[in-house]
Scaffold this motif. Structure first.
Motif, PDB file in Angstrom:
ATOM      1  N   ASP A   1      50.847  18.196 -18.533  1.00  0.00           N
ATOM      2  CA  ASP A   1      49.584  18.303 -17.802  1.00  0.00           C
ATOM      3  C   ASP A   1      49.730  18.854 -16.390  1.00  0.00           C
ATOM      4  O   ASP A   1      48.786  18.824 -15.600  1.00  0.00           O
ATOM      5  N   GLY A   2      50.916  19.376 -16.059  1.00  0.00           N
ATOM      6  CA  GLY A   2      51.134  19.977 -14.750  1.00  0.00           C
ATOM      7  C   GLY A   2      51.779  19.045 -13.742  1.00  0.00           C
ATOM      8  O   GLY A   2      52.208  19.497 -12.666  1.00  0.00           O
ATOM      9  N   ARG A   3      51.860  17.754 -14.039  1.00  0.00           N
ATOM     10  CA  ARG A   3      52.561  16.836 -13.152  1.00  0.00           C
ATOM     11  C   ARG A   3      54.078  16.998 -13.324  1.00  0.00           C
ATOM     12  O   ARG A   3      54.548  17.579 -14.297  1.00  0.00           O
ATOM     13  N   MET A   4      54.819  16.446 -12.378  1.00  0.00           N
ATOM     14  CA  MET A   4      56.273  16.564 -12.398  1.00  0.00           C
ATOM     15  C   MET A   4      56.905  15.215 -12.103  1.00  0.00           C
ATOM     16  O   MET A   4      56.395  14.442 -11.280  1.00  0.00           O
ATOM     17  N   LEU A   5      57.991  14.927 -12.776  1.00  0.00           N
ATOM     18  CA  LEU A   5      58.797  13.745 -12.519  1.00  0.00           C
ATOM     19  C   LEU A   5      60.044  14.154 -11.756  1.00  0.00           C
ATOM     20  O   LEU A   5      60.681  15.163 -12.087  1.00  0.00           O
ATOM     21  N   VAL A   6      60.415  13.383 -10.755  1.00  0.00           N
ATOM     22  CA  VAL A   6      61.627  13.643  -9.973  1.00  0.00           C
ATOM     23  C   VAL A   6      62.396  12.340  -9.820  1.00  0.00           C
ATOM     24  O   VAL A   6      61.814  11.303  -9.460  1.00  0.00           O
ATOM     25  N   THR A   7      63.696  12.380 -10.096  1.00  0.00           N
ATOM     26  CA  THR A   7      64.549  11.224  -9.823  1.00  0.00           C
ATOM     27  C   THR A   7      65.112  11.333  -8.419  1.00  0.00           C
ATOM     28  O   THR A   7      65.441  12.424  -7.941  1.00  0.00           O
ATOM     29  N   GLU A   8      65.217  10.196  -7.758  1.00  0.00           N
ATOM     30  CA  GLU A   8      65.942  10.095  -6.495  1.00  0.00           C
ATOM     31  C   GLU A   8      67.220   9.319  -6.770  1.00  0.00           C
ATOM     32  O   GLU A   8      67.180   8.255  -7.406  1.00  0.00           O
ATOM     33  N   ARG A   9      68.339   9.858  -6.310  1.00  0.00           N
ATOM     34  CA  ARG A   9      69.623   9.214  -6.619  1.00  0.00           C
ATOM     35  C   ARG A   9      69.640   7.755  -6.163  1.00  0.00           C
ATOM     36  O   ARG A   9      70.332   6.901  -6.748  1.00  0.00           O
ATOM     37  N   THR A  10      68.860   7.436  -5.154  1.00  0.00           N
ATOM     38  CA  THR A  10      68.825   6.076  -4.621  1.00  0.00           C
ATOM     39  C   THR A  10      68.103   5.097  -5.527  1.00  0.00           C
ATOM     40  O   THR A  10      67.990   3.916  -5.193  1.00  0.00           O
ATOM     41  N   GLY A  11      67.567   5.556  -6.674  1.00  0.00           N
ATOM     42  CA  GLY A  11      67.085   4.626  -7.680  1.00  0.00           C
ATOM     43  C   GLY A  11      65.621   4.674  -8.012  1.00  0.00           C
ATOM     44  O   GLY A  11      65.137   3.845  -8.783  1.00  0.00           O
ATOM     45  N   GLN A  12      64.873   5.671  -7.479  1.00  0.00           N
ATOM     46  CA  GLN A  12      63.446   5.731  -7.726  1.00  0.00           C
ATOM     47  C   GLN A  12      63.098   6.912  -8.634  1.00  0.00           C
ATOM     48  O   GLN A  12      63.679   7.992  -8.499  1.00  0.00           O
ATOM     49  N   LEU A  13      62.131   6.694  -9.512  1.00  0.00           N
ATOM     50  CA  LEU A  13      61.547   7.774 -10.304  1.00  0.00           C
ATOM     51  C   LEU A  13      60.176   8.059  -9.706  1.00  0.00           C
ATOM     52  O   LEU A  13      59.309   7.175  -9.654  1.00  0.00           O
TER      53      LEU A  13
END
Length: 371
Positions: free
Chosen positions: A50-62
């Motif tokens: 739907d055009g959204r994006m997921l990004v991981t942060e190495r510090t533990g957050q999605l």
């Protein structure tokens, strides 16, 4: 055009006469836009339908970015706390290739504590801003001490299996040649975490049946080329000897028996750059560029890039375009050094743009588009 009108003069001389650097032409056909910023050491991203994006942060957050590029303030809930230290943390995020009908999101992360940890693969469903039905699929063995060399990238193959890249744990490099464990390997799994019956070492006494390839140091890039039916990966060398490899089932890529690099102290790791029975890299980078992500460009917005590999780098602060001509290496271009940023990931966007993640406490998601 002025440049085309000048004959018998080197391009470099012409550029200098015009007050331009040799890099001026390298990025003359694109511009770089900031999609969002404020990401804490972003490691990987995935595009939702739907055009959204997921990004991981190495510090533990999605994190979730909406279709307009706005970073949602609250991280996605339902994620277990990974082991976070040095190189350890939350790593890959990838969508199931059948996401429309089977909406799993795959994640890799470091699991355990400082004296006993390794890479873990899991999947879950994204429902109302949180992860549901969380399933642990695979945990690399053995648990080892330290916080370095996890691999963590995922590639899906056309037979509905996936390949997960791993690392040698840094202090356990000799184990990359030991087929009884997962250190310094890539593993192939079914999407539910079970072991495919045709894995190359399955049925061999004492071998870890998940293994797809071995003899690796720290594999942080992998991509499947569906047109050429090839699986490419790259890995960090020590001081020098970063590699681009063409992965083959059961292939042994030599580490640490073969390498183009030396130890960080300058000591020799091995006298051999090649040995019979071990697969040589397609190319190597010495001195090290620190390859951190790998993409195959398939879009139409940059026709001259189509079918080429793109390698993000940390130490060189660039993206290497590896040109392919009928599947053969045809040279390299160094791009995006004008950013002066460690680039953690490079992605082939569904809109035909190229996307970049910068690695810093205030990391950015960038989009490369034509002028």
């Amino acid at each position: 055009m002025i440049l085309s009108a000048i004959k018998g003069v080197s391009l470099k001389a012409v550029l200098l006469a015009l007050g331009l650097s040799a890099g001026a032409l390298a990025h003359a056909d694109y511009r770089i836009e900031t999609v969002t910023e404020g990401l804490e050491h972003p490691w990987a991203m995935a595009f939702l339908p739907d055009g959204r994006m997921l990004v991981t942060e190495r510090t533990g957050q999605l994190r979730l970015i909406d279709a307009q590029g706005r970073l949602q303030a609250k991280p996605i809930g339902g994620l277990p706390t990974p082991f976070v230290a040095t190189q350890a943390g939350l790593m890959e995020v990838a969508l199931d290739p059948h996401f429309a009908s089977d909406p799993w999101i795959y994640l890799s992360y470091a699991h355990g504590q400082l004296d006993a940890n390794n890479t873990r693969l899991a999947r879950a469903r994204l429902v109302d801003g949180e992860l549901r039905d969380f399933q642990v699929l695979f945990t690399a063995q053995p648990a080892k001490a330290g916080a370095s060399h996890y691999g963590g990238r995922i590639a899906f193959l056309p037979d509905d299996t996936l390949v997960l890249t791993l690392g040698d744990g840094f202090d356990w490099r000799e184990q990359a040649q030991n087929p009884a464990n997962h250190l310094g390997k890539t593993v192939r799994l079914n999407r539910d975490g079970s072991i495919p019956p045709d894995n190359p070492l399955r049925g061999q006494p004492g071998a870890a049946e998940e293994i797809y390839s071995l003899g690796h140091r720290n594999v942080q890039g992998i991509v499947y080329d569906s047109r050429r039916k090839r699986l490419y990966s790259h890995e960090h060398g020590p001081k020098g000897g970063d590699e681009l490899n063409l992965l083959q089932p059961g292939g042994n890529y030599g580490w640490p028996l073969t390498s183009f690099g030396v130890d960080y102290t300058g000591a020799m790791v091995t006298p051999f750059t090649e040995l019979p029975g071990y697969l040589a890299p397609e190319l190597h980078w010495t001195p090290s560029v620190a390859p951190s992500g790998l993409a195959l460009y398939t879009g139409e917005r940059f026709p001259h890039w189509k079918g080429d590999l793109f390698v993000s780098t940390l130490a060189e602060k660039s993206v290497r375009r590896v040109r392919l001509d009928n599947g053969r290496l045809a040279g390299e271009d160094i791009l995006f050094q004008e950013l002066e940023e460690r680039i953690r990931g490079v992605y082939d966007g569904p809109d035909g743009a190229l996307y970049l993640l910068t690695d810093s406490e205030d990391g950015k998601l960038l989009r490369v588009v034509p002028l």
